[in-house]
Scaffold this motif. Structure first.
Motif, PDB file in Angstrom:
ATOM      1  N   LYS A 132       0.796  -1.227   0.000  1.00 50.61           N
ATOM      2  CA  LYS A 132       0.000   0.000   0.000  1.00 50.61           C
ATOM      3  C   LYS A 132       0.842   1.299   0.000  1.00 50.61           C
ATOM      4  CE  LYS A 132      -4.398  -1.543   0.509  1.00 50.61           C
ATOM      5  NZ  LYS A 132      -4.328  -2.995   0.691  1.00 50.61           N
ATOM      6  N   SER A 161      -7.468   2.358  -3.085  1.00 46.81           N
ATOM      7  CA  SER A 161      -7.614   1.451  -4.213  1.00 46.81           C
ATOM      8  C   SER A 161      -8.675   1.979  -5.174  1.00 46.81           C
ATOM      9  CB  SER A 161      -7.965   0.060  -3.706  1.00 46.81           C
ATOM     10  OG  SER A 161      -7.754  -0.889  -4.729  1.00 46.81           O
ATOM     11  N   SER A 166      -9.511  -6.618  -4.730  1.00 46.50           N
ATOM     12  CA  SER A 166     -10.601  -5.929  -4.048  1.00 46.50           C
ATOM     13  C   SER A 166     -10.843  -4.684  -4.888  1.00 46.50           C
ATOM     14  CB  SER A 166     -10.198  -5.609  -2.608  1.00 46.50           C
ATOM     15  OG  SER A 166     -11.230  -4.912  -2.000  1.00 46.50           O
ATOM     16  N   GLY A 201      -8.469  -3.611  -6.707  1.00 45.29           N
ATOM     17  CA  GLY A 201      -7.683  -3.868  -7.906  1.00 45.29           C
ATOM     18  C   GLY A 201      -6.312  -3.234  -7.964  1.00 45.29           C
ATOM     19  N   SER A 202      -5.793  -2.723  -6.829  1.00 45.43           N
ATOM     20  CA  SER A 202      -4.541  -1.984  -6.971  1.00 45.43           C
ATOM     21  C   SER A 202      -3.301  -2.885  -6.997  1.00 45.43           C
ATOM     22  CB  SER A 202      -4.411  -0.881  -5.928  1.00 45.43           C
ATOM     23  OG  SER A 202      -4.274  -1.389  -4.632  1.00 45.43           O
ATOM     24  N   ASN A 203      -3.297  -3.993  -6.241  1.00 41.93           N
ATOM     25  CA  ASN A 203      -2.100  -4.843  -6.382  1.00 41.93           C
ATOM     26  C   ASN A 203      -2.187  -5.605  -7.700  1.00 41.93           C
ATOM     27  OD1 ASN A 203      -1.983  -8.057  -5.595  1.00 41.93           O
ATOM     28  ND2 ASN A 203      -3.756  -7.138  -4.623  1.00 41.93           N
ATOM     29  N   SER A 208       1.149  -9.823  -1.722  1.00 37.53           N
ATOM     30  CA  SER A 208       0.711  -8.446  -1.419  1.00 37.53           C
ATOM     31  C   SER A 208       0.982  -8.001   0.006  1.00 37.53           C
ATOM     32  CB  SER A 208      -0.762  -8.293  -1.769  1.00 37.53           C
ATOM     33  OG  SER A 208      -1.557  -9.218  -1.050  1.00 37.53           O
TER      34      SER A 208
HETATM   35  C1  LIG Z   1      -5.373  -3.931   0.448  1.00 39.93           C
HETATM   36  C2  LIG Z   1      -4.822  -5.239   0.263  1.00 39.93           C
HETATM   37  C3  LIG Z   1      -5.265  -6.079  -0.785  1.00 39.93           C
HETATM   38  C4  LIG Z   1      -6.403  -5.778  -1.720  1.00 39.93           C
HETATM   39  O1  LIG Z   1      -6.428  -4.525  -2.306  1.00 39.93           O
HETATM   40  P1  LIG Z   1      -6.341  -4.288  -3.880  1.00 39.93           P
HETATM   41  O2  LIG Z   1      -6.481  -2.826  -4.037  1.00 39.93           O
HETATM   42  O3  LIG Z   1      -7.437  -5.042  -4.532  1.00 39.93           O
HETATM   43  O4  LIG Z   1      -5.030  -4.769  -4.317  1.00 39.93           O
HETATM   44  C5  LIG Z   1      -4.619  -7.293  -0.948  1.00 39.93           C
HETATM   45  N1  LIG Z   1      -3.636  -7.697  -0.126  1.00 39.93           N
HETATM   46  C6  LIG Z   1      -3.201  -6.929   0.904  1.00 39.93           C
HETATM   47  C7  LIG Z   1      -2.123  -7.440   1.786  1.00 39.93           C
HETATM   48  C8  LIG Z   1      -3.778  -5.681   1.134  1.00 39.93           C
HETATM   49  O5  LIG Z   1      -3.335  -4.931   2.128  1.00 39.93           O
END
Ligand SMILES: *Cc1c(COP(=O)(O)O)cnc(C)c1O
Length: 436
Positions: free
Chosen positions: A116, A233, A268, A270-272, A416
């Motif tokens: 993040k 995100s 979720s 979609g950012s990762n 992630s």
């Molecule tokens: C926030 C988070 C996600 C999901 O967020 P996306 O924006 O969909 O990537 C996935 N894994 C971890 C460890 C997170 O903190």
């Protein structure tokens, strides 16, 4: 020894990407724009007042593919440990007896334990540049809240975080970590805002969600002077900031002369996923066979069961309407241990990729996910966050398919975040229920 050493693909500090990749000009269809609902005050105008301007411009930049990363942000990227390593999961491969090669990008190595920070740092930087003094946001599992607290500290800004109540209670140490950074943390729904009060009146046992926290953060930010509202995100600029992940992965694969056959990430907002996959999109559009797999929780199966249509991102309808896959803004996901994947809708970019069939989607429940996480801990020795466990469940399935068909392939996934502050979930799902 040689095999261990070769399993680590390390870039030098000088290899750090100096630009973010903006996919908007390359998308095969124009991205459906955000819209107002037409009820009362324009939601878009309301967001323009509270969001830093630069981020708003980044969201709609249809012209420039490459955006320079400000020097001060690059320095911070180095401070937090970028570039991160790409690791081959040789022990997991052996355990699965698979011909597939599995690589994971270690975003859990960043100091707050997840990817993040790649976006919270530039968001805090631009906020400060525009004279904002207070960062306001929402958080699901708490990883984003911690990242904002850390980034506020870096730039000397105050921070306030609304955290989904079920996570606030089940992950007490994330709030402690935020508080150590000087962040004010409230469980959502809280009595702090009108939106929160209304939700509690309707349902005093409301367990909260990322959506309830969004509603409260927006209201709180609107009522606080010199405050900036940040999102962790969903929005185009967040996915863009995260593209440092995929750009590094591309270089790392080049270094070892490999290509990715499948990229896997949980989703979720979609950012990762965007961070890992978007830098590979131009190749995919030119015909590269790379498979892109999004993994969601069965608690919020938007891409596998949702409808593709305009919807608000929060249950109070304060955000503009955006086009993506949604379960409807009234959907309250069950209180599973995967705070970061409990969202009723998602990113417009991810939605479009899915609609165009460029992205596959799979859903796993928390039992399967935590079991996969435990297998990873036992083989590779690293404890994944519950969200990452979902990714790993899909990785394991894909590797087993490779075993059955007897064909080798390169699977690359985004690790992630780590799960040290999520042990409560492991305990509840696996140990307490003797589910192992
Ligand atoms: C926030 C988070 C996600 C999901 O967020 P996306 O924006 O969909 O990537 C996935 N894994 C971890 C460890 C997170 O903190």
């Amino acid at each position: 020894m040689k095999k261990e050493i070769e399993s680590i693909v390390q870039l030098g500090v000088k290899d750090i990407p100096t630009q973010w990749y903006n996919c908007l000009p390359d998308l095969p269809e124009q991205l459906p724009p955000a819209k107002d609902s037409g009820r009362g005050e324009s939601e878009i105008e309301k967001m323009k007042k509270i969001r830093p301007n630069v981020l708003f411009e980044q969201d709609v930049n249809m012209k420039e593919r490459w955006i320079d990363i400000p020097g001060e942000v690059l320095e911070r990227y180095v401070q937090i440990g970028r570039p991160t390593i790409l690791k081959r999961a040789i022990h997991l491969e052996k355990y699965l007896d698979t011909p597939a090669k599995i690589y994971y990008k270690r975003e859990d190595m960043l100091p707050t334990g997840s990817f993040k920070l790649n976006s919270s740092i530039p968001q805090a930087y631009y906020s400060k540049l525009e004279g904002r003094r207070h960062l306001v946001t929402e958080t699901g599992a708490g990883q984003w809240g911690v990242a904002v607290g850390f980034s506020g500290r870096l730039y000397g800004l105050d921070s306030t975080v609304f955290m989904a109540k079920c996570s606030y209670e089940s992950k007490p140490y994330r709030q402690v970590l935020m508080r150590l950074f000087g962040t004010n943390v409230y469980p959502s729904p809280s009595g702090k805002t009108r939106a929160g009060q209304e939700m509690l009146e309707k349902n005093p046992n409301h367990t909260g969600s990322i959506g309830s926290a969004i509603s409260e953060a927006i209201e709180f930010c609107t009522d606080t002077s010199d405050a900036a509202y940040l999102s962790g995100s969903n929005l185009n600029h967040v996915l863009m900031h995260q593209t440092v992940i995929g750009q590094e992965v591309k270089k790392q694969l080049e270094m070892i002369g490999e290509e990715a056959d499948e990229l896997i990430a949980c989703v979720s907002g979609g950012s990762n996923l965007g961070g890992l996959m978007l830098p590979f999109l131009p190749d995919k559009l030119k015909g590269s066979p790379v498979k892109l797999t999004a993994v969601e929780s069965t608690a919020a199966p938007r891409l596998t069961k949702g409808e593709y249509r305009y919807d608000h991102g929060d249950p109070a309808g304060l955000t503009p309407l955006t086009m993506s896959y949604t379960l409807g803004m009234d959907y309250i996901p069950p209180a599973v241990h995967v705070g970061g994947l409990r969202q009723h809708s998602g990113s417009t970019i991810v939605g479009l990729l899915r609609k165009l069939n460029l992205l596959d989607a799979e859903a796993y429940d928390q039992n399967e996910a935590f079991k996969a996480g435990k297998t990873f801990l036992e083989t590779e020795g690293i404890l994944p966050a519950p969200e990452t466990c979902h990714t790993i469940a899909s990785v394991i399935n894909s590797a087993l398919e490779a075993r059955e068909s007897g064909t080798s392939k390169n699977i690359v996934f985004c690790f992630s975040g780590n799960g040290f502050l999520d042990l409560h979930g492991y305990n509840d799902v696996l140990l307490k229920n003797k589910n192992i």
